[in-house]
Design a protein around this motif. Structure first.
Motif, PDB file in Angstrom:
ATOM      1  N   HIS A 132       0.847  -1.189   0.000  1.00  0.00           N
ATOM      2  CA  HIS A 132       0.000   0.000   0.000  1.00  0.00           C
ATOM      3  C   HIS A 132       0.886   1.243   0.000  1.00  0.00           C
ATOM      4  O   HIS A 132       2.007   1.221   0.535  1.00  0.00           O
ATOM      5  CB  HIS A 132      -0.900   0.020   1.239  1.00  0.00           C
ATOM      6  CG  HIS A 132      -2.038  -0.952   1.174  1.00  0.00           C
ATOM      7  ND1 HIS A 132      -3.149  -0.756   0.380  1.00  0.00           N
ATOM      8  CD2 HIS A 132      -2.241  -2.130   1.823  1.00  0.00           C
ATOM      9  CE1 HIS A 132      -3.988  -1.766   0.549  1.00  0.00           C
ATOM     10  NE2 HIS A 132      -3.458  -2.615   1.410  1.00  0.00           N
ATOM     11  N   ILE A 133       0.389   2.335  -0.565  1.00  0.00           N
ATOM     12  CA  ILE A 133       1.164   3.579  -0.599  1.00  0.00           C
ATOM     13  C   ILE A 133       0.700   4.557   0.479  1.00  0.00           C
ATOM     14  O   ILE A 133       1.118   5.711   0.495  1.00  0.00           O
ATOM     15  CB  ILE A 133       1.098   4.235  -1.997  1.00  0.00           C
ATOM     16  CG1 ILE A 133      -0.346   4.565  -2.374  1.00  0.00           C
ATOM     17  CG2 ILE A 133       1.759   3.357  -3.040  1.00  0.00           C
ATOM     18  CD1 ILE A 133      -0.477   5.355  -3.675  1.00  0.00           C
ATOM     19  N   ASP A 134      -0.158   4.100   1.363  1.00  0.00           N
ATOM     20  CA  ASP A 134      -0.547   4.882   2.530  1.00  0.00           C
ATOM     21  C   ASP A 134      -0.841   3.891   3.662  1.00  0.00           C
ATOM     22  O   ASP A 134      -0.781   2.667   3.481  1.00  0.00           O
ATOM     23  CB  ASP A 134      -1.764   5.768   2.228  1.00  0.00           C
ATOM     24  CG  ASP A 134      -1.788   7.027   3.084  1.00  0.00           C
ATOM     25  OD1 ASP A 134      -1.214   6.992   4.198  1.00  0.00           O
ATOM     26  OD2 ASP A 134      -2.373   8.043   2.648  1.00  0.00           O
ATOM     27  N   VAL A 135      -1.199   4.409   4.818  1.00  0.00           N
ATOM     28  CA  VAL A 135      -1.340   3.591   6.020  1.00  0.00           C
ATOM     29  C   VAL A 135      -2.449   2.547   5.851  1.00  0.00           C
ATOM     30  O   VAL A 135      -3.527   2.836   5.310  1.00  0.00           O
ATOM     31  CB  VAL A 135      -1.654   4.490   7.231  1.00  0.00           C
ATOM     32  CG1 VAL A 135      -1.894   3.660   8.487  1.00  0.00           C
ATOM     33  CG2 VAL A 135      -0.517   5.471   7.454  1.00  0.00           C
ATOM     34  N   VAL A 136      -2.191   1.309   6.324  1.00  0.00           N
ATOM     35  CA  VAL A 136      -3.193   0.248   6.349  1.00  0.00           C
ATOM     36  C   VAL A 136      -4.146   0.531   7.511  1.00  0.00           C
ATOM     37  O   VAL A 136      -3.719   0.613   8.678  1.00  0.00           O
ATOM     38  CB  VAL A 136      -2.525  -1.135   6.518  1.00  0.00           C
ATOM     39  CG1 VAL A 136      -3.584  -2.215   6.662  1.00  0.00           C
ATOM     40  CG2 VAL A 136      -1.614  -1.432   5.338  1.00  0.00           C
ATOM     41  N   THR A 137      -5.423   0.701   7.214  1.00  0.00           N
ATOM     42  CA  THR A 137      -6.401   1.132   8.218  1.00  0.00           C
ATOM     43  C   THR A 137      -7.280   0.013   8.762  1.00  0.00           C
ATOM     44  O   THR A 137      -7.897   0.174   9.818  1.00  0.00           O
ATOM     45  CB  THR A 137      -7.320   2.201   7.610  1.00  0.00           C
ATOM     46  OG1 THR A 137      -7.884   1.687   6.389  1.00  0.00           O
ATOM     47  CG2 THR A 137      -6.554   3.471   7.310  1.00  0.00           C
ATOM     48  N   CYS A 138      -7.367  -1.125   8.051  1.00  0.00           N
ATOM     49  CA  CYS A 138      -8.256  -2.197   8.506  1.00  0.00           C
ATOM     50  C   CYS A 138      -7.840  -3.527   7.903  1.00  0.00           C
ATOM     51  O   CYS A 138      -7.289  -3.587   6.793  1.00  0.00           O
ATOM     52  CB  CYS A 138      -9.719  -1.890   8.155  1.00  0.00           C
ATOM     53  SG  CYS A 138      -9.970  -1.321   6.463  1.00  0.00           S
ATOM     54  N   LEU A 139      -8.111  -4.607   8.644  1.00  0.00           N
ATOM     55  CA  LEU A 139      -7.777  -5.967   8.224  1.00  0.00           C
ATOM     56  C   LEU A 139      -8.937  -6.896   8.554  1.00  0.00           C
ATOM     57  O   LEU A 139      -9.710  -6.641   9.480  1.00  0.00           O
ATOM     58  CB  LEU A 139      -6.526  -6.482   8.951  1.00  0.00           C
ATOM     59  CG  LEU A 139      -5.195  -5.758   8.756  1.00  0.00           C
ATOM     60  CD1 LEU A 139      -4.158  -6.354   9.694  1.00  0.00           C
ATOM     61  CD2 LEU A 139      -4.730  -5.859   7.321  1.00  0.00           C
TER      62      LEU A 139
END
Length: 523
Positions: free
Chosen positions: A296-303
């Motif tokens: 990803h090119i930005d923060v991972v917010t959910c899984l």
């Protein structure tokens, strides 16, 4: 029984697929002969409130105690002693002779025309199954008898959802004093060898500061009046042995249940929210990072993980979702494949919640602008986009999303439940809006079972709602401090609740005499 040529049967769609009752494409199906009324959707009986309710009631009937009590009679007719002979004649269970196994030897017919005619007859009438039994099949054990037998064995706790009138918050354990408990879960597919059957499971906890705990959890212990035993991980309380999820975390991406996922075998912890936009894999037993992937090119917010732990889906501030394959080694989860199986596009804003179902080939994601998008997993195809009713300006943020099967006796049909600011919405697997209810409290945690949705709120409540209607099944259970995580144990014997003050609450069911009134841990 009266018309020998009327052999209708209830096809599987009657038990799981309400869309087949609706003429969605507007086909011209003609008019009724007597009333000249135009034929469109199937007219439902008065007892059905909707097509979905019609199918739900059929499925409940199929799974009912009445059907269980008479199941052996059906086996006798189809596979048993009433398939042929005098018993079949007496039961009005006789069909055209060509349908029976061994009734006609096609290879012995020399005349080509006659053989093709018989083959056509067999194809038209179908074939009766092989007769497997010559004696009456025994009746199935009734639910009451089975419950009595299990009670004598004394090996399991009561199902909390079958005893909602007896809910008790009868266990409190401090995991991390003053630090919110953002994850508390018992992985559902933990391996036990034949020798270690009955040994404790692992209960995984994660605190808001990244503190990891792997505690012992035994869902049933007949020596303890609480029905279960819990042994706290000693490393949690010892500063020298504490294990932490490695940070730092990105600004505004606080550690929460949405950015964490535990593998079903309890070996790995998947985490997002890291400052370098990475998706990390941590070995729970040692607290060691064994995987560090940046796609990803930005923060991972959910899984979110699927039910079997085959695929993981991640959502990010970069508006994309990625589907990852969970690698296996020796029957245990060992990490993630270095490249995603699919990259899913379509959102215009930050992805805030995700869910996935491998069985239904379906990945679902919700974003900050209130949009829900559904893709396939295997091919990454866009299926549909949804927006909850009652749009507001600015749009309500979708904070939680869950998908789950309904029932185990038929092909599962998915429900999507997602929560916005002050409402809970229910959609079918095919994107039809089924129900919405306003909420008085802000939802901070959510999980599903086959029949219920469990909610934890910022206003210190635990709610259990019926999954069909979204109505409250019981009054909210007070928790006194805000809830940060909820999960249901694999036997559905308890609900685990993580609180803002770092305490773990275990909610179970039982008679007052069977429930300990001591709020302190027994072990």
């Amino acid at each position: 029984m009266e018309n020998p040529v009327d052999v209708k049967e209830l096809i599987p769609e009657f038990f799981y697929f309400p869309e087949f009752l609706e003429n969605q494409n507007g086909f011209d199906l003609g008019c009724l002969q007597l009333s000249n009324e135009k034929v469109g959707d199937v007219v439902l009986p008065r007892w059905a409130r909707s097509r979905e309710d019609f199918i739900y009631q059929h499925r409940k009937a199929l799974e009912s105690e009445y059907v269980s009590a008479h199941l052996h009679e059906w086996i006798d007719l189809i596979f048993g002693y009433k398939q042929r002979g005098p018993a079949a004649v007496e039961a009005l269970n006789v069909f055209y002779y060509c349908t029976y196994e061994g009734a006609v030897d096609l290879d012995a017919i020399a005349d080509e025309t006659q053989r093709k005619a018989l083959e056509g007859i067999i194809s038209n009438f179908g074939q009766t199954p092989c007769q497997l039994l010559k004696e009456p099949h025994p009746a199935r054990l009734s639910a009451e008898s089975a419950a009595r037998r299990l009670a004598r064995l004394d090996t399991r706790s009561p199902n909390v959802f079958e005893n909602l009138d007896q809910l008790k918050s009868f266990f409190v354990e401090g995991i991390s004093d003053g630090v919110a408990l953002v994850q508390a879960v018992v992985p559902k597919n933990q391996a036990h060898s034949f020798i270690t059957q009955g040994s404790p499971d692992v209960l995984v906890t994660v605190s808001a500061n990244g503190l990891l705990g792997t505690h012992n959890w035994l869902p049933y212990d007949k020596n303890i009046s609480n029905y279960f035993s819990f042994t706290k991980d000693p490393t949690v309380s010892n500063a020298k042995t504490q294990r932490f999820l490695q940070g730092p975390f990105a600004p505004g991406a606080d550690l929460c249940s949405r950015t964490l996922a535990v593998s079903p075998d309890g070996k790995l912890l998947f985490s997002g929210g890291h400052w370098d936009n990475s998706l990390r894999v941590t070995l729970l037993a040692k607290g060691k990072v064994v995987g560090h992937i940046t796609r990803h090119i930005d923060v991972v917010t959910c899984l979110a993980l699927d039910l079997c732990g085959i695929y993981l889906i991640s959502g990010s501030r970069d508006t994309t979702c990625m589907v990852w394959q969970v690698l296996q080694q020796g029957g245990f989860s060992s990490g993630l494949a270095p490249k995603p199986v699919q990259v899913l596009y379509g959102h215009d804003a930050e992805v805030t919640c995700v869910a996935i179902s491998t069985e239904l080939d379906m990945a679902v994601s919700g974003s900050k602008d209130g949009t829900i998008i559904i893709h396939t997993i295997r091919r990454g195809l866009f299926i549909r986009s949804l927006r909850p009713p009652g749009e507001t300006s600015p749009p309500a943020v979708l904070s939680h999303l869950a998908v789950g099967p309904e029932g185990a006796c038929v092909p599962p049909r998915l429900r999507s439940v997602f929560q916005d600011r002050f409402a809970l919405h229910l959609y079918s697997v095919n994107g039809k809006h089924l129900s919405s209810v306003p909420l008085d409290e802000e939802v901070t945690a959510m999980c599903l079972t086959e029949e219920f949705v469990v909610l934890g709120t910022m206003q210190c409540g635990l709610e259990i709602r019926d999954l069909q209607s979204l109505r409250a099944a019981v009054p909210p259970v007070p928790m006194r401090v805000p809830v940060h995580s909820v999960s249901v144990t694999k036997e559905k014997s308890h609900i685990l609740v993580g609180l803002e003050d770092g305490k773990l609450i275990v909610v179970g069911a039982g008679q007052p005499a069977e429930v300990s009134v001591d709020p302190h841990p027994r072990r």
